[in-house]
Motif scaffolding. Structure first.
Motif, short mmCIF file in Angstrom:
data_model
loop_
_atom_site.label_atom_id
_atom_site.label_comp_id
_atom_site.label_asym_id
_atom_site.label_seq_id
_atom_site.Cartn_x
_atom_site.Cartn_y
_atom_site.Cartn_z
N THR A 1 45.18 35.22 26.26
CA THR A 1 45.96 35.44 27.33
C THR A 1 47.58 34.99 27.04
O THR A 1 48.30 35.90 27.42
N LEU B 1 48.52 37.95 34.52
CA LEU B 1 48.07 36.79 35.14
C LEU B 1 47.46 36.91 36.43
O LEU B 1 46.24 36.88 36.63
N ALA B 2 48.23 37.60 37.22
CA ALA B 2 47.65 38.43 38.60
C ALA B 2 46.44 39.08 38.37
O ALA B 2 45.48 39.26 39.16
N THR C 1 41.36 45.54 35.28
CA THR C 1 42.39 44.65 34.76
C THR C 1 43.55 45.55 34.12
O THR C 1 44.89 45.37 34.34
N LEU D 1 38.77 37.55 37.90
CA LEU D 1 38.00 36.39 38.16
C LEU D 1 37.34 36.32 39.29
O LEU D 1 36.22 36.02 39.46
N LEU D 2 37.95 36.80 40.23
CA LEU D 2 37.38 36.89 41.67
C LEU D 2 36.18 38.06 41.72
O LEU D 2 35.17 37.99 42.09
N LEU E 1 44.22 39.21 35.69
CA LEU E 1 43.21 38.37 35.36
C LEU E 1 42.64 37.64 36.62
O LEU E 1 41.53 37.27 36.74
N THR E 2 43.44 37.06 37.43
CA THR E 2 42.74 36.42 38.48
C THR E 2 42.18 37.26 39.47
O THR E 2 40.99 36.77 39.91
N ALA E 3 42.52 38.43 39.59
CA ALA E 3 41.68 39.35 40.42
C ALA E 3 40.26 39.67 39.87
O ALA E 3 39.30 39.90 40.59
#
Length: 257
Positions: free
Chosen positions: A190, A213-214, A245, A220-221, A216-218
């Protein structure tokens, strides 16, 4: 010596998994698979260098949209379209509203349903649109954006294969790689991709890393939802993660405010 052998075998497996580069098959076990998934962003960065060079080269002789479409085509060819296939199968399974084995059975079918087709069209359209925008202003920032987005796509796989994420099936690629990547590799990947993304947006060094980061957050969800629906990850899920991604980072680096 054993760790050096595993690194070499893992890198070779990562290259053959994420590209069409013909390398001789070596030892493949979960330890090697874990190394391959950990170094996946490095392979993605190499692929990004290729695609960035193609885009900037074509931008000198072709209209931006043509350069973008041809770059997307090259990316599909050098990855055999496997990630796009995984995206289509995963979205078809989600669109069916089925769970567990029933959803996995849909993913195994060779045909592509309407949900999968729509996902493919949207992802390719967005990627081509962003690449056209980058081709219209070719330079180091555009090149860095392509490298960062392509590397981030494979970083998504690293995240999806982290410890604690189960496999949906007892066999296949998902079973081989699920839960094989430790937190250090995830964090290192990362940070490395975020640093590449710093140069993606002129005058806004924070925007590229924030886009990574945004995205990767999506992911993860999305993974949380997929584990709930399917029971874990599969090879198709990993392909979907690559495309989601990559597309998320592409969008993030061209947004203006």
């Amino acid at each position: 010596m054993a760790s050096e052998f595993r690194l070499g075998a893992g890198l070779r497996l990562a290259v053959t998994t994420f590209t069409t580069l013909p390398l001789p098959a070596g030892r493949i076990d979960r330890a090697v698979a874990g190394t391959a998934m950990a170094v996946a962003p490095l392979v993605g960065a190499g692929l990004g260098v290729l695609l960035g060079g193609v885009l900037l080269g074509l931008a000198q002789v072709a209209p931006p949209l043509v350069a973008a479409a041809l770059t997307v085509t090259v990316g599909t060819l050098v990855t055999r379209g496997l990630h796009l296939d995984g995206l289509a199968d995963t979205v078809d399974a989600l669109g069916s509203y089925r769970r567990g084995p029933a959803a996995l059975e849909i993913m195994k079918k060779p045909d592509v349903g309407p949900f999968g087709v729509a996902a493919l069209v949207l992802v390719l359209l967005v990627q081509a649109a962003v690449l056209a925008e980058l081709a219209a202003r070719p330079g180091p920032a555009a090149f860095a954006a392509v490298v960062a987005a392509t590397a981030a796509g494979r970083l998504g796989v690293t995240v999806a294969c982290r410890r604690g994420v189960p496999a949906a099936r007892p066999d296949g690629l998902g079973a081989l790689v699920a839960g094989t990547v430790g937190p250090v590799a995830v964090l290192a990947g990362t940070v490395a991709v975020a640093l590449v993304a710093v140069a993606a947006v002129p005058g806004r060094p924070w925007q590229g890393p924030l886009a990574v980061l945004a995205a990767l957050t999506a992911v993860l969800l999305l993974l949380r939802h997929l584990v709930r629906r399917l029971g874990g990850v599969t090879g198709d899920v990993l392909g979907a993660v690559v495309e989601v991604t990559t597309t998320g980072v592409y969008v993030g680096v061209v947004l203006s405010g």
